[in-house]
Design a protein around this motif. Structure first.
Motif, PDB file in Angstrom:
ATOM      1  N   UNK A 154     -11.071 -16.886 -15.470  1.00 43.71           N
ATOM      2  CA  UNK A 154     -10.087 -17.828 -16.008  1.00 43.71           C
ATOM      3  C   UNK A 154      -8.951 -17.998 -14.998  1.00 43.71           C
ATOM      4  N   UNK A 155      -8.375 -19.210 -14.911  1.00 55.12           N
ATOM      5  CA  UNK A 155      -7.262 -19.426 -13.979  1.00 55.12           C
ATOM      6  C   UNK A 155      -6.111 -18.469 -14.268  1.00 55.12           C
ATOM      7  N   UNK A 156      -5.458 -18.062 -13.202  1.00 55.07           N
ATOM      8  CA  UNK A 156      -4.333 -17.147 -13.351  1.00 55.07           C
ATOM      9  C   UNK A 156      -4.113 -16.332 -12.101  1.00 55.07           C
ATOM     10  N   UNK A 157      -3.142 -15.439 -12.162  1.00 58.06           N
ATOM     11  CA  UNK A 157      -2.728 -14.681 -10.986  1.00 58.06           C
ATOM     12  C   UNK A 157      -3.845 -13.791 -10.455  1.00 58.06           C
ATOM     13  N   UNK A 158      -4.621 -13.191 -11.352  1.00 53.90           N
ATOM     14  CA  UNK A 158      -5.688 -12.289 -10.891  1.00 53.90           C
ATOM     15  C   UNK A 158      -6.750 -13.059 -10.114  1.00 53.90           C
ATOM     16  N   UNK A 159      -7.182 -14.200 -10.645  1.00 61.09           N
ATOM     17  CA  UNK A 159      -8.186 -14.996  -9.937  1.00 61.09           C
ATOM     18  C   UNK A 159      -7.619 -15.537  -8.631  1.00 61.09           C
ATOM     19  N   UNK A 160      -6.366 -15.959  -8.639  1.00 59.50           N
ATOM     20  CA  UNK A 160      -5.738 -16.477  -7.421  1.00 59.50           C
ATOM     21  C   UNK A 160      -5.702 -15.419  -6.330  1.00 59.50           C
ATOM     22  N   UNK A 161      -5.426 -14.173  -6.698  1.00 65.88           N
ATOM     23  CA  UNK A 161      -5.353 -13.093  -5.704  1.00 65.88           C
ATOM     24  C   UNK A 161      -6.721 -12.853  -5.075  1.00 65.88           C
ATOM     25  N   UNK A 162      -7.771 -12.866  -5.888  1.00 63.81           N
ATOM     26  CA  UNK A 162      -9.124 -12.701  -5.352  1.00 63.81           C
ATOM     27  C   UNK A 162      -9.483 -13.863  -4.428  1.00 63.81           C
ATOM     28  N   UNK A 163      -9.177 -15.066  -4.893  1.00 65.66           N
ATOM     29  CA  UNK A 163      -9.523 -16.250  -4.098  1.00 65.66           C
ATOM     30  C   UNK A 163      -8.784 -16.248  -2.767  1.00 65.66           C
ATOM     31  N   UNK A 164      -7.512 -15.924  -2.788  1.00 62.54           N
ATOM     32  CA  UNK A 164      -6.736 -15.963  -1.548  1.00 62.54           C
ATOM     33  C   UNK A 164      -7.258 -14.938  -0.551  1.00 62.54           C
ATOM     34  N   UNK A 165      -7.627 -13.776  -1.042  1.00 64.95           N
ATOM     35  CA  UNK A 165      -8.185 -12.753  -0.133  1.00 64.95           C
ATOM     36  C   UNK A 165      -9.511 -13.241   0.455  1.00 64.95           C
ATOM     37  N   UNK A 166     -10.355 -13.844  -0.356  1.00 64.44           N
ATOM     38  CA  UNK A 166     -11.647 -14.327   0.128  1.00 64.44           C
ATOM     39  C   UNK A 166     -11.470 -15.460   1.132  1.00 64.44           C
ATOM     40  N   UNK A 172      -8.768  -7.432  -5.055  1.00 60.73           N
ATOM     41  CA  UNK A 172      -8.837  -8.151  -3.776  1.00 60.73           C
ATOM     42  C   UNK A 172      -9.169  -7.258  -2.586  1.00 60.73           C
ATOM     43  N   UNK A 173      -8.642  -6.042  -2.567  1.00 57.49           N
ATOM     44  CA  UNK A 173      -8.873  -5.165  -1.413  1.00 57.49           C
ATOM     45  C   UNK A 173     -10.315  -4.687  -1.315  1.00 57.49           C
ATOM     46  N   UNK A 174     -11.079  -4.860  -2.393  1.00 51.83           N
ATOM     47  CA  UNK A 174     -12.465  -4.393  -2.385  1.00 51.83           C
ATOM     48  C   UNK A 174     -13.451  -5.465  -1.909  1.00 51.83           C
ATOM     49  N   UNK A 175     -12.977  -6.697  -1.682  1.00 54.45           N
ATOM     50  CA  UNK A 175     -13.900  -7.786  -1.345  1.00 54.45           C
ATOM     51  C   UNK A 175     -14.617  -7.517  -0.032  1.00 54.45           C
ATOM     52  N   UNK A 176     -13.895  -7.020   0.961  1.00 55.28           N
ATOM     53  CA  UNK A 176     -14.501  -6.774   2.280  1.00 55.28           C
ATOM     54  C   UNK A 176     -14.546  -5.284   2.592  1.00 55.28           C
TER      55      UNK A 176
END
Length: 648
Positions: free
Chosen positions: A582-594, A642-646
């Motif tokens: 769902x849109x929001x700060x958590x999704x934005x943080x993941x997207x920005x890191x990716x 976010x830190x776990x993506x890579x």
């Protein structure tokens, strides 16, 4: 006299519509007329923002005596190189073969089969600097045509054979060693003192910078991005980049502003990031929307270098002009800040604006800059070439999506969507993709490979940015056409369709020049489509296309930057990331890191979005937005931090 250019799509052709020369567009009827009259064909190729094209037009094509001679002894054809890159490519090859160099205006003389027997570039109206006048050239060629026909035929035969002889490039695997050798060659060409590659003139190496970004960055990348953004080639008041710098140190530009340069550099600076990168990306995107966006929502091709007949007049400043706008105190400060000197850094005592260091007073800088920008807006503006080119709009769509996502500016993605809608609705016709439109009316010329590849890539980036499946579907259709009608036997690509008008030779140039080649654009699009859909057929086609230019990558990487960037992304996986939630700060943080990983294909969507295979079967994890990371056809476990993506 018939005005055959009056209804042209091209602003460049329209500039010549009132010439006393009896111009034809490139069409069979022109050659039939030359055959009927038994005269040669004069082919003049240029583009609207070309300074020396304007000079030659004023000196020769607007001159009644020269026009009368042309009308009596030639059939004259005028071509916009941006509208007909296929015609331009063939005769540029002939010009460089015959003279050792090329450029615009391009001047060729052809026989009735469209084979050149003479080629050159600019010719003055009077003999100068050891160069004959245009009239002398015309008279000599008229004599050769009438009295030395055997020589004309022999030269034409030799050039025809040269043009039809494809340069052999042996396909080879593109592995990490190839890319490392390319990087080594680039390092040898790098200008350690002034940034960029080679000597003057300095062109923005946009596609090479994208390769360096995808390799994880380098001092070459950082130095070049900084000096270009701080020098006179960048518009320090209005944003956007000029075509190139005439000097090694990026002080004095050739002032024309091209859509393809600014589209490519917008993406580079957005991905480079940091305070300077983000500022330049934002200002360049704003420039595109403010000065190049057309009424219909597409993007115009270029702004001229000249205004009031003087190159750079709109952009350059003298100390007195600063004083008139700012008053004594701010004028002195602005002169020091922007490197405006009493002697001038440009011509006639004027200076280009540079920003070699960050200002010591940000508030004062913003105020001064705004006043100068407003004052400049009262000057006579350079003319705009407002034709919409499919390929270059594809590049703009891609980079506006990147900037919008990385900077968090929805307006940029909205502008990309509007441009895409225009190109898809207007340029896609029942008989295929067309290259240009103007004022919402499509031109008659078929699209070339770069149009299919760059537009497909733009639509794929838009699909990733919006999770709207429509764009993915259209991109797939464009790539199907590219694979069916443009592909060569060795896995590479021709620049024109198998169904296109037959020219003296079928163009095939895989090297990047001012904009990405058709092959490199198409390889990028094929790779991205494979990442979004899982299509092995498209991935294999991308690999084979890149393999066909492996030698070019190793030996001349400055002319293969976009292919190198595509190859780097493929060697990295390619990296595919679906961020679902769902849109929001958590999704934005993941997207920005990716999104901070250059070359990654990143789709962000709410759960349940359909039509994009990369999103299928993927939802939130424990009620939280999740990132799904795959590379090399292998997927990792979904992560919510976010830190776990890579991390793996």
């Amino acid at each position: 006299m018939a005005n055959r250019l009056a209804n042209a799509t091209s602003p460049y052709l329209l500039q010549h519509a009132e010439n006393p020369v009896e111009w034809w567009e490139w069409e069979p009827a022109a050659f039939e007329e030359a055959r009927r009259r038994n005269v040669p064909v004069l082919l003049s190729i240029g583009y609207a923002a070309c300074h020396w094209c304007h000079v030659m037009a004023h000196e020769s094509f607007e001159d009644d005596a020269t026009a009368a001679y042309l009308n009596e002894h030639y059939v004259s054809i005028k071509v916009d190189r941006e509208e007909r890159p296929d015609v331009d490519a063939v005769y540029m090859s002939a010009t460089t073969a015959m003279t050792g160099h090329g450029g615009w205006p391009m001047t060729c003389v052809l026989d009735h089969d469209a084979t050149p027997f003479f080629a050159g570039t600019y010719f003055p109206d009077e003999p100068r600097h050891g160069q004959p006048s245009f009239r002398q050239v015309l008279e000599a060629l008229t004599d050769a045509w009438a009295n030395r026909g055997d020589d004309v035929r022999r030269t034409a035969d030799q050039i025809r054979e040269h043009l039809r002889r494809e340069s052999a490039m042996t396909p080879g695997p593109v592995d990490a060693e190839v890319l490392e050798r390319a990087h080594t060659v680039l390092a040898g060409d790098f200008d350690d003192e002034s940034g960029g590659f080679g000597g003057a003139p300095k062109f923005p190496p946009s596609m090479v910078l994208e390769f360096l970004l995808r390799r994880g960055g380098s001092p070459m990348l950082d130095a070049t991005c900084e000096v270009m953004a701080r020098g006179g080639m960048y518009d320090q008041l209005g944003g956007g980049f000029a075509r190139y710098a005439v000097d090694r140190d990026w002080v004095v530009p050739h002032f024309e502003k091209m859509l393809y340069d600014n589209a490519l550099l917008l993406g580079v600076y957005a991905r480079w990031g940091g305070p300077l990168g983000e500022r330049v990306a934002r200002e360049t995107a704003d420039f595109l929307l403010r000065e190049l966006r057309t009424e219909q929502g597409g993007f115009a091709s270029a702004l001229d270098a000249d205004s009031e007949g003087v190159e750079g007049k709109f952009y350059a400043w003298t100390p007195l002009q600063l004083l008139e706008v700012l008053g004594p105190e701010d004028a002195v400060w602005a002169g020091e800040t922007f490197e405006v000197t009493a002697a001038g850094t440009f011509e006639h005592g004027a200076s280009t604006l540079q920003l070699l260091r960050e200002p010591d007073d940000a508030e004062r800088f913003a105020r001064v800059r705004s006043r100068l920008f407003d004052a400049r807006a009262t000057r006579i503006r350079p003319a705009r070439d407002d034709k919409v080119v499919a390929a270059w709009n594809g590049l703009a769509i891609s980079s506006l999506c990147a900037a919008g996502r990385l900077l968090g500016v929805d307006e940029y993605v909205d502008a990309a969507r509007t441009a895409a809608r225009l190109v898809v609705d207007v340029h896609l016709t029942d008989d295929g993709l067309r290259r240009v439109s103007r004022d919402g009316v499509v031109g008659r010329h078929a699209a070339v490979l770069e149009d299919h590849g760059a537009l497909a890539l733009g639509l794929l980036d838009l699909a990733a940015a919006t999770a709207e499946a429509e764009w993915l579907e259209v991109a797939g259709d464009l790539l199907d056409v590219a694979l069916r009608d443009f592909r060569a036997d060795d896995g590479g690509f021709h620049d024109t369709s198998a169904a296109a008008e037959e020219l003296v030779a079928r163009p095939r140039d895989p090297s990047d020049n001012a904009s990405p080649s058709g092959l490199s654009s198409t390889a990028q699009a094929l790779s991205t489509y494979a990442a979004l859909t899982g299509s092995g057929r498209h991935r294999q086609a991308a690999e084979e296309a890149l393999a066909s230019v492996a030698t070019l990558m190793e030996r001349a990487p400055r002319f293969a930057g976009w292919s190198l960037a595509a190859a780097q992304s493929m060697l990295d996986g390619p990296l595919e990331i679906a961020v679902v939630g769902k849109p929001g700060a958590e999704r934005d943080a993941l997207a920005h890191r990716a999104l901070r990983k250059p070359g990654a294909v990143v789709v962000v969507a709410e759960p349940g979005v359909e039509g994009i295979p990369l999103l299928e079967g993927r939802g939130e994890v424990d009620g939280r937005p999740a990132a799904y990371v795959c590379r090399g056809m292998v997927c990792e476990r979904p992560v919510t931090e976010p830190d776990d993506i890579f991390s793996s």
